[in-house]
Design an enzyme around this catalytic site. Structure first.
Site, PDB file in Angstrom:
ATOM      1  N   LYS A 172       0.835  -1.213   0.000  1.00 45.14           N
ATOM      2  CA  LYS A 172       0.000   0.000   0.000  1.00 45.14           C
ATOM      3  C   LYS A 172       0.864   1.255   0.000  1.00 45.14           C
ATOM      4  O   LYS A 172       0.553   2.245  -0.681  1.00 45.14           O
ATOM      5  CB  LYS A 172      -0.922   0.001   1.216  1.00 45.14           C
ATOM      6  CG  LYS A 172      -1.825   1.251   1.314  1.00 45.14           C
ATOM      7  CD  LYS A 172      -2.702   1.416   0.067  1.00 45.14           C
ATOM      8  CE  LYS A 172      -3.534   2.691   0.097  1.00 45.14           C
ATOM      9  NZ  LYS A 172      -4.669   2.603   1.020  1.00 45.14           N
ATOM     10  N   LYS A 240      -1.065  10.955   6.378  1.00 44.81           N
ATOM     11  CA  LYS A 240      -0.643   9.866   7.270  1.00 44.81           C
ATOM     12  C   LYS A 240       0.131   8.799   6.490  1.00 44.81           C
ATOM     13  O   LYS A 240       1.211   8.365   6.907  1.00 44.81           O
ATOM     14  CB  LYS A 240      -1.868   9.259   7.948  1.00 44.81           C
ATOM     15  CG  LYS A 240      -1.616   8.014   8.782  1.00 44.81           C
ATOM     16  CD  LYS A 240      -2.049   6.735   8.060  1.00 44.81           C
ATOM     17  CE  LYS A 240      -3.533   6.711   7.778  1.00 44.81           C
ATOM     18  NZ  LYS A 240      -3.963   5.437   7.132  1.00 44.81           N
TER      19      LYS A 240
END
Length: 298
Positions: A172, A240
């Protein structure tokens, strides 16, 4: 499917749509969200609202889709978290984009209780979640992946086992690094086309079919042109992810200047109070730099 009760923790922009696919597929679903109202659309379709403890005690398979690594740690590892009450033989699947190191810690803690864990972050945004076409990148044991995959097929179109615990999260972060390049290229192209006097929608339709085509241009480009900066993926969550990618890059002794630059652009959006907008609000950074307005204001 018969007799299998599934738990779902986290019913935000994407989690809610993913859980809806499970209900439509006929699974018996228990759901939890810190803001109960965000689960109303699921309970109205037959899901049961339950506490984290109740979900852990009554469900054989539990999915989590929360915001930040600290939320993952609280929901899974803390006192009163899922691992405290999940039964041996259970399966826990974390769809949150989180830290590879945390995914490894969770897997080690779960292994001691004979619980399978799969770290399985997703890509595809709100559209992919609604249409059941998410890409799902998984880390964990082959057995855990096999069990999870059968359920994830309800909302995933491309599901791959990438390796040991943490491998899904590393994949990811790779996705997010590549996406930063797509995003900056897309908004710079829109700024150029706008300044050159082109019809932006016509340009997007044409170029999307060629070598410059990307999901960013195809999905988010038209949203920018019509002034729709609502989140399919929040800026604060993207920041983030980029921060974790930079941390992992430092650990791996990598120099990734493109990632660093685009991270700074997104931090400027946070500083301007735009952290809850969609990632396509990156256009505002380029507009401010060039003193132009490409995206209409509501």
């Amino acid at each position: 499917m018969a007799g299998l009760r599934i738990g779902w923790v986290g019913t935000g922009v994407m989690g809610r749509s993913m859980a809806e696919h499970l209900i439509r597929a006929g699974y018996s679903l228990s759901v939890y969200n810190r803001t109960p109202a965000k689960a109303d659309s699921l309970t109205s379709q037959g899901a049961k609202f339950a506490s984290i403890k109740e979900i852990a005690e009554t469900c054989q398979v539990v999915f989590t889709m929360v915001g930040y690594p600290r939320d993952v740690e609280e929901v899974i590892l803390s006192q009163g978290g899922l691992l405290e009450s999940l039964q041996p033989g259970s399966l826990l699947v974390d769809h949150t984009s989180s830290s590879p190191g945390l995914a490894i810690r969770i897997a080690e803690a779960a292994r001691a209780k004979n619980i399978e864990v799969v770290d399985a972050p997703v890509s595809g945004g709100d559209v992919g979640a609604r249409e059941g076409k998410l890409a799902i990148m998984c880390g964990g044991s082959a057995d855990g992946f096999s069990r999870a995959r059968e359920i994830m097929k309800t909302y995933g179109a491309n599901i791959e086992h990438m390796g040991a615990p943490g491998a899904g999260q590393h994949t990811k972060l790779t996705n997010q690094i590549i996406l930063t390049g797509n995003m900056i290229g897309m908004v710079e192209g829109l700024v150029y086309a706008y300044k050159a006097g082109l019809d932006l929608n016509q340009m997007i339709t044409l170029i999307s079919a060629g070598a410059a085509g990307s999901a960013s241009l195809r999905v988010l480009g038209p949203r920018i042109v019509r002034g729709d900066l609502e989140p399919g993926f929040y800026i604060e969550h993207f920041v983030k992810d980029l921060g974790m990618a930079l941390e992992e890059s430092k650990r791996l002794e990598l120099c990734l200047p493109g990632l660093s630059m685009v991270n700074q652009f997104y931090l400027s959006l946070v500083a301007n109070g735009e952290s809850r907008k969609g990632t396509q609000a990156l256009i505002h950074v380029l507009e401010r730099l060039n003193n132009i307005q490409v995206s209409p204001r509501s």
